[in-house]
Scaffold this motif. Structure first.
Motif, PDB file in Angstrom:
ATOM      1  N   ALA A  43       0.985  -1.201  -0.079  1.00 55.12           N
ATOM      2  CA  ALA A  43      -0.061  -0.101  -0.082  1.00 55.12           C
ATOM      3  C   ALA A  43       0.803   1.241  -0.058  1.00 55.12           C
ATOM      4  O   ALA A  43       0.340   2.422   0.091  1.00 55.12           O
ATOM      5  CB  ALA A  43      -0.679   0.095   1.055  1.00 55.12           C
ATOM      6  N   SER A  44       2.057   1.091  -0.310  1.00 50.79           N
ATOM      7  CA  SER A  44       3.088   2.249  -0.033  1.00 50.79           C
ATOM      8  C   SER A  44       2.917   3.334  -1.327  1.00 50.79           C
ATOM      9  O   SER A  44       3.080   4.626  -0.845  1.00 50.79           O
ATOM     10  CB  SER A  44       4.530   1.545  -0.245  1.00 50.79           C
ATOM     11  N   TRP A  45       2.425   2.987  -2.384  1.00 47.86           N
ATOM     12  CA  TRP A  45       2.017   3.896  -3.379  1.00 47.86           C
ATOM     13  C   TRP A  45       1.133   5.044  -2.946  1.00 47.86           C
ATOM     14  O   TRP A  45       1.226   6.146  -3.264  1.00 47.86           O
ATOM     15  CB  TRP A  45       1.679   3.249  -4.741  1.00 47.86           C
ATOM     16  N   ASP A  46       0.135   4.442  -2.086  1.00 50.95           N
ATOM     17  CA  ASP A  46      -0.832   5.499  -1.642  1.00 50.95           C
ATOM     18  C   ASP A  46      -0.260   6.680  -0.499  1.00 50.95           C
ATOM     19  O   ASP A  46      -0.643   7.690  -0.669  1.00 50.95           O
ATOM     20  CB  ASP A  46      -2.093   4.843  -0.827  1.00 50.95           C
ATOM     21  N   ALA A  59      10.168  15.101  -2.673  1.00 46.78           N
ATOM     22  CA  ALA A  59      10.807  15.942  -3.764  1.00 46.78           C
ATOM     23  C   ALA A  59      11.716  15.304  -4.647  1.00 46.78           C
ATOM     24  O   ALA A  59      11.729  15.793  -5.695  1.00 46.78           O
ATOM     25  CB  ALA A  59      11.344  17.199  -3.019  1.00 46.78           C
ATOM     26  N   ASP A  60      12.373  14.188  -4.169  1.00 48.19           N
ATOM     27  CA  ASP A  60      13.305  13.695  -5.027  1.00 48.19           C
ATOM     28  C   ASP A  60      12.914  12.301  -5.654  1.00 48.19           C
ATOM     29  O   ASP A  60      13.596  11.496  -6.256  1.00 48.19           O
ATOM     30  CB  ASP A  60      14.480  13.225  -4.131  1.00 48.19           C
ATOM     31  N   LEU A  61      11.726  11.976  -5.547  1.00 50.43           N
ATOM     32  CA  LEU A  61      10.945  10.847  -6.324  1.00 50.43           C
ATOM     33  C   LEU A  61      11.152  10.815  -7.748  1.00 50.43           C
ATOM     34  O   LEU A  61      10.900  12.104  -8.409  1.00 50.43           O
ATOM     35  CB  LEU A  61       9.446  10.670  -5.978  1.00 50.43           C
ATOM     36  N   ASP A  62      11.523   9.934  -8.417  1.00 49.98           N
ATOM     37  CA  ASP A  62      11.795   9.803  -9.745  1.00 49.98           C
ATOM     38  C   ASP A  62      10.351  10.321 -10.809  1.00 49.98           C
ATOM     39  O   ASP A  62       9.560  10.045 -10.354  1.00 49.98           O
ATOM     40  CB  ASP A  62      12.118   8.376 -10.169  1.00 49.98           C
ATOM     41  N   PRO A  63      10.886  11.097 -11.367  1.00 47.93           N
ATOM     42  CA  PRO A  63       9.787  11.931 -12.302  1.00 47.93           C
ATOM     43  C   PRO A  63       8.896  10.898 -13.005  1.00 47.93           C
ATOM     44  O   PRO A  63       7.723  10.963 -13.186  1.00 47.93           O
ATOM     45  CB  PRO A  63      10.221  12.844 -13.289  1.00 47.93           C
ATOM     46  N   TRP A  64       9.442   9.882 -13.462  1.00 48.76           N
ATOM     47  CA  TRP A  64       8.765   8.661 -14.294  1.00 48.76           C
ATOM     48  C   TRP A  64       7.621   7.872 -13.233  1.00 48.76           C
ATOM     49  O   TRP A  64       6.559   7.606 -13.568  1.00 48.76           O
ATOM     50  CB  TRP A  64       9.665   7.397 -14.963  1.00 48.76           C
ATOM     51  N   LEU A  65       8.133   7.826 -11.740  1.00 45.90           N
ATOM     52  CA  LEU A  65       7.164   7.266 -10.904  1.00 45.90           C
ATOM     53  C   LEU A  65       6.233   8.142 -10.418  1.00 45.90           C
ATOM     54  O   LEU A  65       5.012   7.797 -10.354  1.00 45.90           O
ATOM     55  CB  LEU A  65       7.954   6.821  -9.732  1.00 45.90           C
ATOM     56  N   ALA A  66       6.454   9.344 -10.540  1.00 43.52           N
ATOM     57  CA  ALA A  66       5.510  10.442 -10.019  1.00 43.52           C
ATOM     58  C   ALA A  66       4.672  10.727 -10.866  1.00 43.52           C
ATOM     59  O   ALA A  66       3.157  11.088 -10.547  1.00 43.52           O
ATOM     60  CB  ALA A  66       6.254  11.709  -9.729  1.00 43.52           C
ATOM     61  N   GLY A  67       4.886  10.401 -12.446  1.00 46.66           N
ATOM     62  CA  GLY A  67       3.745  10.665 -13.331  1.00 46.66           C
ATOM     63  C   GLY A  67       2.578   9.385 -13.399  1.00 46.66           C
ATOM     64  O   GLY A  67       1.880   9.299 -14.198  1.00 46.66           O
ATOM     65  N   ARG A  68       2.940   8.415 -12.637  1.00 45.88           N
ATOM     66  CA  ARG A  68       2.291   7.094 -12.798  1.00 45.88           C
ATOM     67  C   ARG A  68       1.864   6.349 -11.358  1.00 45.88           C
ATOM     68  O   ARG A  68       1.578   5.213 -11.315  1.00 45.88           O
ATOM     69  CB  ARG A  68       3.157   5.998 -13.461  1.00 45.88           C
ATOM     70  N   LEU A  69       1.681   7.336 -10.359  1.00 48.23           N
ATOM     71  CA  LEU A  69       1.121   6.668  -9.041  1.00 48.23           C
ATOM     72  C   LEU A  69      -0.047   5.982  -9.039  1.00 48.23           C
ATOM     73  O   LEU A  69      -0.029   4.975  -8.296  1.00 48.23           O
ATOM     74  CB  LEU A  69       1.210   7.726  -8.026  1.00 48.23           C
ATOM     75  N   TRP A  94      14.211  -1.730 -13.926  1.00 49.87           N
ATOM     76  CA  TRP A  94      13.388  -3.105 -14.296  1.00 49.87           C
ATOM     77  C   TRP A  94      11.678  -3.074 -14.319  1.00 49.87           C
ATOM     78  O   TRP A  94      11.089  -3.466 -15.282  1.00 49.87           O
ATOM     79  CB  TRP A  94      13.730  -4.440 -13.269  1.00 49.87           C
ATOM     80  N   LEU A  95      11.373  -2.173 -13.268  1.00 48.83           N
ATOM     81  CA  LEU A  95       9.777  -2.005 -13.498  1.00 48.83           C
ATOM     82  C   LEU A  95       9.554  -1.060 -14.503  1.00 48.83           C
ATOM     83  O   LEU A  95       8.328  -1.333 -15.394  1.00 48.83           O
ATOM     84  CB  LEU A  95       9.609  -1.308 -12.069  1.00 48.83           C
ATOM     85  N   ARG A  96      10.201  -0.238 -14.739  1.00 49.96           N
ATOM     86  CA  ARG A  96      10.002   0.692 -16.039  1.00 49.96           C
ATOM     87  C   ARG A  96       9.877  -0.063 -17.223  1.00 49.96           C
ATOM     88  O   ARG A  96       9.209   0.215 -17.875  1.00 49.96           O
ATOM     89  CB  ARG A  96      10.949   1.920 -15.880  1.00 49.96           C
TER      90      ARG A  96
END
Length: 320
Positions: free
Chosen positions: A172-175, A183-193, A315-317
């Motif tokens: 449940a960590s993405w929530d 602030a330092d979250l990878d932009p690719w992750l930030a755009g796909r939460l 790998w996830l990307r």
């Protein structure tokens, strides 16, 4: 405490003031050492070699008695780290039920006197698999997991959490990340939460079936390769849960990938969509927890978790 005086909290906490310090055999009260020696047999312990690695601040000592009998001793006090003591109790419960046909160390004895939680295990004559993984040891690890699944299906511990329950909070960590994005979250992750949160939750559906006792923490440092025959033994069982057999194979594949290898042979029997969803859950867990303050007496664990996040993110990307 049987056999002696109760050890004070101040004494225990003082043992762990130095970062990355694991207590050792001589830090245990004399009464606790005597009780361990009684389990091992063969007189007094003459040598004790503390093992490096892992994140428990408790003991991890290979001991040898005056008559040459050997054992592996794990002991922790709640005052050092209360969670480590809880995990030791869970490990005792699972280890007590593991069948002799499983590729695991034999439990020689255990006790819990409300202060010290102690496990005394067979001292396996072996070493951790090399990383990056080498092919022969990867093969041996896969064989051990196949052997393990055969020995613990159906699970010999019926009232454990399911693997879905074991991973539910972590996945449940993405929530949590979405509620307060770092602030330092990878932009690719930030755009796909939302997509990542959905995938992680979907993984819990796949984790809710199965009747195998699953280790749930398969990594190179939770395995030993026997020196005599190269067979792999699976150690450290605090996270045991009941679920599908493929979970441990998938976690082995994750560890191989983290160390720069090809995980394909560990994953060839797992639905690729299940692998991707599970990986989404893992990455979310590591991305969230690596940013939290370290737990008491375990100062290095957050750096380890950040390395896992950094290694698994590409790998996830790629898979998404």
């Amino acid at each position: 405490m049987p056999f002696g005086t109760r050890t004070s909290t101040a004494t225990i906490v003082g043992m762990t003031d130095t970062p990355h310090t694991r207590i050792g055999w001589l830090d245990l009260p004399a009464a606790v050492r005597f009780r361990i020696e009684t389990i091992v047999g063969g007189g007094r312990v003459e040598t004790a070699v503390s093992q490096r690695g892992g994140f428990s601040p408790g003991t991890a000592d290979r001991v040898t008695t005056e008559t040459g009998r050997r054992a592996f001793v794990k002991a922790v006090h709640p005052a050092i780290n209360s969670r480590s003591a809880e995990l030791a109790r869970m490990e005792t419960r699972v280890s007590t039920a593991l069948p002799r046909t499983a590729p695991v160390p034999q439990l020689l004895g255990a006790f819990d006197d409300d202060d010290w939680v102690v496990l005394v295990l067979e001292d396996v004559d072996g070493a951790q698999p090399r990383t990056p993984w080498v092919e022969v040891e990867f093969d041996a690890a896969l064989a051990a997991l196949t052997e393990l699944a055969a020995a613990v299906t159906p699970s010999p511990v019926g009232d454990l959490p399911t693997t879905a329950e074991r991973f539910a909070e972590d996945f449940a960590s993405w929530d949590r990340i979405a509620a307060d994005p770092p602030a330092d979250l990878d932009p690719w992750l930030a755009g796909r939460l939302p997509e990542l949160a959905t995938a992680a939750k979907r993984s819990l559906d796949a984790l809710s079936s199965g009747n195998t006792l699953v280790h749930c923490d398969i990594r190179a440092d939770n395995m030993l390769v026997r020196h005599d025959d190269g067979r792999v033994v699976i150690v450290d069982w605090p996270w045991g849960a009941n679920g599908p057999e493929w979970v441990d194979r998938l976690l082995l594949g994750v560890n191989v990938y983290v160390h720069g290898g090809d995980p394909a042979r560990a994953l060839d029997t797992v639905d690729p969509a299940v692998v991707t969803d599970f990986l989404a859950g893992l990455v979310g867990y590591f991305e969230h927890i690596c940013r939290l303050p370290p737990p008491p007496a375990i100062p290095t664990v957050r750096a380890f978790q950040r390395r896992q996040a950094d290694a698994l993110r590409p790998w996830l990307r790629e898979r998404l």
